[in-house]
Design a protein around this motif. Structure first.
Motif, PDB file in Angstrom:
ATOM      1  N   UNK A 130       0.797  -1.239  -0.115  1.00 50.89           N
ATOM      2  CA  UNK A 130       0.026  -0.097   0.047  1.00 50.89           C
ATOM      3  C   UNK A 130       0.850   1.246   0.109  1.00 50.89           C
ATOM      4  N   UNK A 131       2.274   1.033  -0.038  1.00 54.00           N
ATOM      5  CA  UNK A 131       3.243   2.298  -0.036  1.00 54.00           C
ATOM      6  C   UNK A 131       3.431   2.661   1.467  1.00 54.00           C
ATOM      7  N   UNK A 132       2.885   1.929   2.370  1.00 52.55           N
ATOM      8  CA  UNK A 132       3.459   2.148   3.712  1.00 52.55           C
ATOM      9  C   UNK A 132       4.728   1.623   3.895  1.00 52.55           C
ATOM     10  N   UNK A 133       5.689   2.086   4.966  1.00 52.17           N
ATOM     11  CA  UNK A 133       6.820   1.931   5.216  1.00 52.17           C
ATOM     12  C   UNK A 133       6.984   1.143   6.674  1.00 52.17           C
ATOM     13  N   UNK A 134       7.694  -0.074   6.786  1.00 50.20           N
ATOM     14  CA  UNK A 134       8.222  -0.254   7.981  1.00 50.20           C
ATOM     15  C   UNK A 134       9.634   0.271   8.224  1.00 50.20           C
ATOM     16  N   UNK A 135       9.786   1.060   9.157  1.00 54.28           N
ATOM     17  CA  UNK A 135      11.311   1.885   9.102  1.00 54.28           C
ATOM     18  C   UNK A 135      11.826   1.643  10.886  1.00 54.28           C
ATOM     19  N   UNK A 136      12.882   1.917  10.849  1.00 54.82           N
ATOM     20  CA  UNK A 136      13.584   1.951  12.265  1.00 54.82           C
ATOM     21  C   UNK A 136      12.591   2.935  13.279  1.00 54.82           C
ATOM     22  N   UNK A 137      12.451   2.499  14.583  1.00 57.93           N
ATOM     23  CA  UNK A 137      11.571   3.153  15.385  1.00 57.93           C
ATOM     24  C   UNK A 137      12.202   4.600  15.366  1.00 57.93           C
ATOM     25  N   UNK A 138      11.190   5.560  15.573  1.00 61.28           N
ATOM     26  CA  UNK A 138      11.306   6.806  15.438  1.00 61.28           C
ATOM     27  C   UNK A 138      10.864   7.728  14.300  1.00 61.28           C
ATOM     28  N   UNK A 194       4.989   3.648   9.019  1.00 67.80           N
ATOM     29  CA  UNK A 194       4.864   5.111   8.310  1.00 67.80           C
ATOM     30  C   UNK A 194       4.013   4.820   7.307  1.00 67.80           C
ATOM     31  N   UNK A 195       2.567   5.560   7.399  1.00 69.10           N
ATOM     32  CA  UNK A 195       1.591   5.387   6.476  1.00 69.10           C
ATOM     33  C   UNK A 195       2.034   5.975   5.220  1.00 69.10           C
ATOM     34  N   UNK A 196       1.355   5.713   4.088  1.00 71.30           N
ATOM     35  CA  UNK A 196       1.821   5.982   2.628  1.00 71.30           C
ATOM     36  C   UNK A 196       1.468   7.815   2.446  1.00 71.30           C
ATOM     37  N   UNK A 197       0.589   8.220   3.396  1.00 73.00           N
ATOM     38  CA  UNK A 197       0.153   9.595   3.194  1.00 73.00           C
ATOM     39  C   UNK A 197       1.216  10.470   3.629  1.00 73.00           C
ATOM     40  N   UNK A 198       2.243  10.129   4.254  1.00 65.92           N
ATOM     41  CA  UNK A 198       3.235  10.856   5.010  1.00 65.92           C
ATOM     42  C   UNK A 198       4.769  10.688   4.167  1.00 65.92           C
ATOM     43  N   UNK A 199       4.569   9.631   2.977  1.00 67.14           N
ATOM     44  CA  UNK A 199       5.644   9.656   2.196  1.00 67.14           C
ATOM     45  C   UNK A 199       5.591  10.570   0.986  1.00 67.14           C
ATOM     46  N   UNK A 200       6.497  11.255   0.452  1.00 66.78           N
ATOM     47  CA  UNK A 200       6.485  12.069  -0.639  1.00 66.78           C
ATOM     48  C   UNK A 200       7.069  11.059  -1.684  1.00 66.78           C
ATOM     49  N   UNK A 201       8.050  10.452  -1.816  1.00 63.39           N
ATOM     50  CA  UNK A 201       8.771   9.806  -2.889  1.00 63.39           C
ATOM     51  C   UNK A 201       9.365   8.643  -2.377  1.00 63.39           C
ATOM     52  N   UNK A 202       9.567   7.836  -3.033  1.00 63.99           N
ATOM     53  CA  UNK A 202      10.280   6.491  -3.065  1.00 63.99           C
ATOM     54  C   UNK A 202      11.445   6.424  -4.231  1.00 63.99           C
ATOM     55  N   UNK A 203      12.889   6.205  -3.623  1.00 63.30           N
ATOM     56  CA  UNK A 203      13.640   6.229  -4.674  1.00 63.30           C
ATOM     57  C   UNK A 203      14.076   4.890  -4.469  1.00 63.30           C
ATOM     58  N   UNK A 204      14.040   3.866  -5.425  1.00 61.15           N
ATOM     59  CA  UNK A 204      14.602   2.589  -5.632  1.00 61.15           C
ATOM     60  C   UNK A 204      15.744   2.334  -6.686  1.00 61.15           C
ATOM     61  N   UNK A 205      16.308   1.277  -6.873  1.00 58.47           N
ATOM     62  CA  UNK A 205      17.161   1.038  -7.904  1.00 58.47           C
ATOM     63  C   UNK A 205      16.587   1.031  -9.313  1.00 58.47           C
TER      64      UNK A 205
END
Length: 433
Positions: free
Chosen positions: A306-314, A390-401
């Protein structure tokens, strides 16, 4: 020379560890958390699955199905060993998708070759059309749907009615045809394994070089005299920032220390060693400093469908601060971190509790940790989660390979890497095969 080669191959096979031994060793490492980092975990998983495929003996029929069952059998053990490390399941699903794609490619090629051979026979011998009929469209379509069936002549002709079957002219001819079909099956089996292993090798190479491909895009996103904020330590973030520095970009980096493990201190030392202007701040100072920041660049543990992110705490706190002050929140991550599951799926374990010793010195708080009088419970509880969501509405852009993508596009990107049949890693019953 052929004899010498066979002797060498047989010796290598004898010296090769048993598949189950390799699996058990990797399972133990996952359980004991001896492999840290999604990239290392993904690479080791892909290398193990490559060994499983190379040592797997597959039958004449349902060759892709046998490989898929073998990978799923190993996958169940690996995922159970460390459910929170989603990169393991990602690579297992990627390999399953590779098997399906390679099998479909071989099937399509076989159908194409059959149509060409039938067409050439019609052109060469117009008088023999009744003896060599063209396969019906229904038969070809049925063969195309059966992607897990070997595309030999025998399999394709099984879909043709008996009235149109090609008669055998002699017993010797039948024996020759049987040997030819058996050889075709063996050849296709070797071809399937070879193509799958080659594709897995490419996957391993992509995992190893993902940082380089992501870093190449840094100059497009980081501009002169900007202030970048990050939290904790991420190798992908470090390579991304250093690549911009090498392109003569001058900027400053704020590094939130990432308590309780303080990985931000490690990142700050690495950035200073690369001559980057670095400022270390406490995690609680993020809201106070965010107004001075032009962009937030962070790594990720996993990117969900869904575009959400599991990321380090904080990082959820950092994302909220960035949204409040209209600061772009950019996530850099390799494609091996793309997970086809959603956060609400029961297979997803979103968090892991680390040791309380990261937060407290047991010597100083030993009295509080003793059992309370009469209550039977400790007076102090210590909770040390490893990850944030981090839900997807808080992410502006993903940069992948593979480039930069909006959160709403991630499910399309994920669909290119995974098959819907492999979202749940569970073997099908082999009864009746």
């Amino acid at each position: 020379m052929n004899t010498t080669l066979l002797v060498k191959l047989s010796r290598n096979k004898l010296n090769m560890p048993d598949t189950q031994t390799l699996v058990n060793d990797f399972v133990n490492k996952l359980k004991k958390r001896k492999i840290e980092g999604s990239q290392a975990t993904a690479r080791h998983t892909a290398e193990l699955l490559r060994s499983v495929i190379s040592q797997q003996r597959i039958p004449y029929t349902n060759q892709a199905g046998a490989l898929i069952n073998a990978i799923k059998a190993v996958g169940e053990q690996l995922i159970a060993a460390n459910p929170v490390e989603l990169a393991v399941g990602n690579i297992i699903r990627r390999v399953l998708h590779i098997i399906r794609e390679e099998d479909l490619s071989l099937t399509t090629a076989a159908i194409g070759d059959l149509n060409i051979s039938v067409g050439s026979d019609d052109d060469d011998e117009d008088d023999d059309k009744d003896d060599h009929p063209v396969l019906s469209a229904a038969a070809v379509a049925a063969a195309a749907r059966s992607t897990l069936r070997p595309p030999s002549l025998q399999t394709l002709l099984e879909d043709v009615p008996d009235a149109t079957a090609v008669p055998h002219t002699s017993s010797s001819g039948g024996d020759s045809e049987g040997r030819s079909k058996s050889a075709d099956k063996n050849s296709r089996s070797r071809k399937l394994k070879h193509d799958v292993i080659e594709a897995v090798n490419e996957l391993i190479q992509d995992i190893a070089t993902c940082h380089e491909h992501i870093a190449e895009q840094a100059v497009e996103h980081i501009h002169q005299n900007e202030v970048i904020l990050t939290l904790g330590r991420s190798r992908t973030v470090m390579e991304f920032l250093c690549a911009a520095k090498e392109k003569k970009r001058s900027f400053r980096v704020f590094v939130a220390e990432g308590a309780p493990r303080y990985q931000g201190h490690v990142l700050a030392k690495e950035l200073m060693a690369r001559d980057l202007q670095t400022t270390v701040i406490t995690d609680s100072a993020v809201f106070a400093m965010i107004s001075r920041v032009n962009m937030v660049i962070v790594g990720a543990h996993a990117i969900m469908a869904n575009g959400g992110v599991i990321a380090p705490v904080g990082l959820n706190m950092v994302a909220l601060a960035a949204q409040r002050h209209a600061v772009p929140f950019v996530v850099v991550a390799g494609s091996h971190k793309l997970c086809p599951l959603y956060p609400h799926n029961p297979e997803v374990l979103l968090n892991e509790l680390k040791s309380p010793s990261d937060l407290l010195d047991f010597g100083e708080f030993s009295d509080c940790l003793d059992i309370g009088c009469g209550t039977g419970e400790p007076l102090l509880h210590v909770v040390n989660p490893a990850f944030d969501y981090v839900p997807p509405n808080l992410v502006s852009l993903f940069i992948t390979d593979t480039g930069g993508h909006n959160p709403s596009y991630m499910y399309r990107l994920i669909a290119d890497y995974y098959s819907a049949d492999d979202l749940v890693i569970k073997r099908k019953s082999t009864a009746g095969n």
